[in-house]
Motif scaffolding. Structure first.
Motif, PDB file in Angstrom:
ATOM      1  N   PHE A  44       7.864  47.217 -13.351  1.00 44.64           N
ATOM      2  CA  PHE A  44       7.634  48.216 -14.390  1.00 44.64           C
ATOM      3  C   PHE A  44       7.945  47.626 -15.767  1.00 44.64           C
ATOM      4  N   GLU A  45       7.664  48.412 -16.788  1.00 44.78           N
ATOM      5  CA  GLU A  45       7.960  48.035 -18.174  1.00 44.78           C
ATOM      6  C   GLU A  45       8.992  48.999 -18.739  1.00 44.78           C
ATOM      7  N   VAL A  46       9.758  48.522 -19.712  1.00 45.54           N
ATOM      8  CA  VAL A  46      10.787  49.342 -20.342  1.00 45.54           C
ATOM      9  C   VAL A  46      10.179  50.145 -21.477  1.00 45.54           C
ATOM     10  N   GLY A  47      10.294  51.455 -21.383  1.00 39.20           N
ATOM     11  CA  GLY A  47       9.894  52.347 -22.459  1.00 39.20           C
ATOM     12  C   GLY A  47      11.128  52.732 -23.253  1.00 39.20           C
ATOM     13  N   GLU A  48      11.324  54.030 -23.468  1.00 38.95           N
ATOM     14  CA  GLU A  48      12.526  54.507 -24.154  1.00 38.95           C
ATOM     15  C   GLU A  48      13.433  55.182 -23.142  1.00 38.95           C
ATOM     16  N   ILE A  49      14.602  54.594 -22.946  1.00 35.12           N
ATOM     17  CA  ILE A  49      15.576  55.115 -21.990  1.00 35.12           C
ATOM     18  C   ILE A  49      16.860  55.426 -22.741  1.00 35.12           C
ATOM     19  N   ASN A  50      17.293  56.656 -22.625  1.00 31.08           N
ATOM     20  CA  ASN A  50      18.528  57.099 -23.264  1.00 31.08           C
ATOM     21  C   ASN A  50      19.570  57.389 -22.194  1.00 31.08           C
ATOM     22  N   TYR A  51      20.697  56.717 -22.296  1.00 32.08           N
ATOM     23  CA  TYR A  51      21.843  57.039 -21.451  1.00 32.08           C
ATOM     24  C   TYR A  51      22.764  57.898 -22.283  1.00 32.08           C
ATOM     25  N   ILE A  52      23.201  59.013 -21.699  1.00 34.10           N
ATOM     26  CA  ILE A  52      24.124  59.909 -22.373  1.00 34.10           C
ATOM     27  C   ILE A  52      25.352  60.043 -21.486  1.00 34.10           C
ATOM     28  N   PHE A  53      26.476  59.486 -21.938  1.00 35.53           N
ATOM     29  CA  PHE A  53      27.726  59.564 -21.193  1.00 35.53           C
ATOM     30  C   PHE A  53      28.477  60.799 -21.674  1.00 35.53           C
ATOM     31  N   CYS A  54      28.860  61.652 -20.729  1.00 35.10           N
ATOM     32  CA  CYS A  54      29.439  62.943 -21.082  1.00 35.10           C
ATOM     33  C   CYS A  54      30.552  63.309 -20.108  1.00 35.10           C
TER      34      CYS A  54
END
Length: 136
Positions: free
Chosen positions: A31-41
């Protein structure tokens, strides 16, 4: 692009290292990298999302919202640091070992891996272990 966001006191120690590791896993899966957001909560933050968007009144360590299109992997990955710590304690392993497993778990879902059936969960665990091995 992989972006790390924080809704708790937790801060990932080496964002660049994690970003490269996640990118390599995505590329390795074809696959290819798009926009990935990790949110640590924390638990309360993730519980609210679980109730509001998934109608699940339970605690969980991760919720991922997949926005991928074709081979372009994109999404929001929410991780409860409290839950990861508790899970690590329950499994009698270190937090530093459990966190990357959860981090890559969300990406593996985006790459098409499931974990609802026993056989799917076994395959997911094998893939998690494959990428965890690359950390050492």
């Amino acid at each position: 692009m992989i972006i790390f966001n924080y809704e708790s006191d937790f801060k990932l120690v080496n964002e660049e290292f994690y970003s490269k590791w996640i990118t390599n896993a995505i590329l390795n899966e074809g696959f290819e990298v798009g926009e990935i957001n990790y949110i640590f909560c924390d638990d309360a933050y993730l519980h609210q999302l679980n109730v509001e968007f998934l109608a699940h009144d339970t605690l969980t360590d991760i919720i991922s919202f997949d926005y991928s299109i074709g081979k372009l992997i994109s999404g929001d990955v929410f991780i409860s640091i409290e839950r990861v710590k508790d899970n690590a304690n329950d499994l009698n392993i270190s937090f530093d070992l459990e966190l990357p497993r959860v981090v890559i778990h969300g990406i593996l879902h985006y790459c098409g891996y499931k974990d609802k059936t026993t056989s799917d969960a076994v395959m997911m665990r094998k893939k998690e272990e494959q990428y965890m091995f690359l950390l050492s």
